[in-house]
Design an enzyme around this catalytic site. Structure first.
Site, short mmCIF file in Angstrom:
data_model
loop_
_atom_site.label_atom_id
_atom_site.label_comp_id
_atom_site.label_asym_id
_atom_site.label_seq_id
_atom_site.Cartn_x
_atom_site.Cartn_y
_atom_site.Cartn_z
N TRP A 84 1.31 -1.40 0.02
CA TRP A 84 0.24 -0.12 0.24
C TRP A 84 0.77 1.61 -0.14
CZ3 TRP A 84 -2.28 2.69 4.30
CH2 TRP A 84 -2.94 3.85 4.18
N ASP A 136 -0.51 -5.46 9.45
CA ASP A 136 -1.59 -4.86 9.27
C ASP A 136 -3.31 -5.16 8.69
OD1 ASP A 136 -3.60 -2.07 8.41
OD2 ASP A 136 -1.99 -1.55 6.68
N LYS A 173 -13.22 -0.67 6.91
CA LYS A 173 -13.93 -2.02 5.27
C LYS A 173 -15.16 -2.64 5.84
CE LYS A 173 -9.83 -0.89 4.59
NZ LYS A 173 -9.33 0.35 4.11
N1 PLA Z 1 -3.46 -1.05 5.42
C1 PLA Z 1 -4.06 -1.22 4.11
C2 PLA Z 1 -3.36 -2.39 3.81
C3 PLA Z 1 -4.92 -0.72 3.18
O1 PLA Z 1 -5.08 -0.88 2.18
C4 PLA Z 1 -4.86 1.02 3.59
C5 PLA Z 1 -6.39 1.50 2.69
C6 PLA Z 1 -5.70 1.02 4.90
C7 PLA Z 1 -3.85 0.42 5.71
C8 PLA Z 1 -6.00 2.21 5.29
O2 PLA Z 1 -7.22 1.96 6.19
P1 PLA Z 1 -8.19 3.03 6.96
O3 PLA Z 1 -7.02 4.19 7.39
O4 PLA Z 1 -9.61 3.79 5.98
O5 PLA Z 1 -8.62 2.38 8.34
N2 PLA Z 1 -6.57 0.87 1.87
C9 PLA Z 1 -7.38 1.90 0.21
C10 PLA Z 1 -7.43 3.69 1.14
C11 PLA Z 1 -8.55 1.82 0.89
C12 PLA Z 1 -6.48 4.49 1.30
O6 PLA Z 1 -5.64 4.22 0.14
O7 PLA Z 1 -6.66 4.51 1.82
C13 PLA Z 1 -7.19 1.45 -0.49
O8 PLA Z 1 -7.79 2.10 -1.23
O9 PLA Z 1 -6.10 1.41 -1.14
#
Ligand code: PLA
Length: 452
Positions: free
Chosen positions: A181, A262, A298
């Site tokens: 991510w 995570d 989610k």
């Molecule tokens: N960790 C991972 C692996 C994630 O994909 C995301 C969110 C988070 C943490 C953090 O989410 P939160 O802080 O909202 O609880 N990833 C999303 C959204 C869904 C984003 O980038 O913020 C994504 O589209 O990858």
């Protein structure tokens, strides 16, 4: 007077490292002299100009920026498969029924007040969150070896955990998977850790590079921190099998590597909360220590409520107590204490057997709809005779498919078909519906037969 060299990280304190990282971040691509002149004379804007006039326009976020571009597009056929946000078959955001019921309960309860929560957040929420991720019968919980603090969703939990480690853990390097991510490297760098990567994904098989992963973790210095996606790896949708997790666990424990899980998608990968938590529970079962960041964005659809938790499993109850006292020192100057509403919703649902069961059904329905989108997209490409092997669409797990499309292909699909996704070719399966699958399949077919 001692001058700090913020660029050296080996002997400096966490706050020096953090300031150093910030400074590098701020000066990247700009003229360092100009920046220091701003520091030297903070109010000199020159001839009535702004003191911020030297700022360059920052790029949009690689994921959230996709939504901004999507919102600007007037096309009626546009499709947003960028951010991982669940949509119904009608393409609408979903508020879970259990969430509506919990909110109604909260509104009806006139005894509820809006005082500050403690620094660690809503205590009942913390206890229930630990049970949800570690299992109701977890020995670590029974022995009071777990400390849990409410944080601002998954991101906030990672940030607080990262800063705690930078202050108090003897190793300052965190290994993150390649790819991962996009926010991970920034979160941990600004928390004061130095970030390295381990091999994870093999583009040639579109699967796990297990050998590379074992080699890289095997070569990591004793005690290093390792970021692990608990399930539904983002962006690849590729998870280790339970047998592979067991090998990873053995290797990590033998080298004293510190696991930092995570868990952003518990229940979203398989549809079962317990199945998706298994890798974490394997590590807890061996009695060793670890951190886990949980998000309810989610799995409860509470994206904007920013509700999550950081748990640290320790070897003894007295250590867990001291860890918590230090976590409070990290949190207090960062945001003082967390918000009350989202955590209250979660607590209402987790404490009530009926609501909890209803939640698991709604969660399973979301996970099943995503799995059915995988099948439909795969079938649609097969029906079109699209060249290439697309079986990874049904093999990958969780919210995303890592399509293998390159940035030029992605930009063609956006321009010609108004389909929005991240430039690494990741698509959010949760944003698709039976109605939009044909449009996406047409676009993929066109782009792969065009040889871009
Ligand atoms: N960790 C991972 C692996 C994630 O994909 C995301 C969110 C988070 C943490 C953090 O989410 P939160 O802080 O909202 O609880 N990833 C999303 C959204 C869904 C984003 O980038 O913020 C994504 O589209 O990858």
């Amino acid at each position: 007077m001692k001058t700090n060299d913020f660029s050296s990280s080996s002997s400096s304190s966490p706050s020096d490292r953090r300031i150093g990282a910030l400074l590098r971040h701020l000066t990247a691509g700009t003229d360092a002299d100009r920046v220091s002149s701003v520091f030297a004379s903070p109010t000199s804007g020159g001839a009535g100009g702004s003191v911020f006039a030297h700022l360059v326009q920052a790029p949009e976020d690689a994921i959230l920026g996709v939504t901004i571009a999507y919102n600007k597009d007037p096309s009626p056929i546009k499709l947003n498969l960028g951010v991982g946000a669940y949509r119904t078959e009608e393409g609408k955001p979903l508020v879970l029924n259990v969430v509506r019921k919990a909110e109604q309960q909260l509104i009806n309860d006139r005894s509820r007040i809006k005082e500050y929560l403690p620094i660690v957040g809503l205590v009942e929420f913390n206890k229930l969150s630990a049970k949800l991720i570690l299992g109701a019968d977890s020995p670590a919980i029974r022995e009071n070896r777990v400390t849990t603090v409410e944080c601002l969703s998954g991101t906030g939990s990672l940030r607080v955990g990262g800063e705690f480690l930078a202050r108090h853990y003897h190793q300052k390097t965190i290994y993150i998977p390649q790819p991962t991510w996009g926010n991970h490297p920034k979160i941990f760098t600004l928390a004061g850790l130095s970030v390295k990567t381990y091999r994870y994904y093999d583009p040639s098989t579109r699967g796990l590079n297990f050998q590379g992963l074992l080699e890289d973790l095997g070569a990591a210095p004793q005690g290093s921190i390792v970021l692990l996606h608990a399930c539904a790896h983002n962006p690849t949708g590729v998870d280790p099998t339970l047998e592979q997790w067991e090998q990873i666990r053995k290797l990590m424990r033998s080298k004293g590597l510190m696991p930092f899980f995570d868990s952003a998608y518990q229940g979203f990968a398989s549809g079962s909360l317990d199945t998706d938590a298994k890798p974490i529970r394997m590590f807890v079962a061996d009695g060793g220590e670890l951190l886990v960041a949980q998000s309810y964005a989610k799995n409860m659809g509470l994206y904007g409520e920013r509700v999550g938790a950081l748990s640290i499993v320790c070897k003894a109850a007295d250590v867990a107590g001291r860890v918590e006292s230090q976590l409070k020192l990290v949190i207090r100057p960062m945001y003082s204490n967390p918000p009350i509403h989202g955590a209250s919703i979660v607590a209402v649902i987790l404490r009530d057997k009926n609501l909890f069961n209803e939640w698991t059904l709604e969660l399973k329905a979301m996970a099943d709809r995503i799995i059915s989108m995988r099948k439909q997209l795969f079938e649609a490409l097969r029906a079109r005779g699209t060249p290439g092997d697309w079986t990874h669409i049904i093999k990958q797990i969780g919210m995303f498919t890592f399509t293998g499309l390159n940035p030029a292909q992605v930009s063609y699909m956006t321009k010609e078909y108004h389909i929005y996704m991240t430039s690494d070719g990741r698509i959010s399966m949760a944003g698709l519906s039976s109605k939009t699958v044909p449009h996406l399949a047409d676009a993929i077919h066109a782009v792969v037969t065009k040889a871009l």
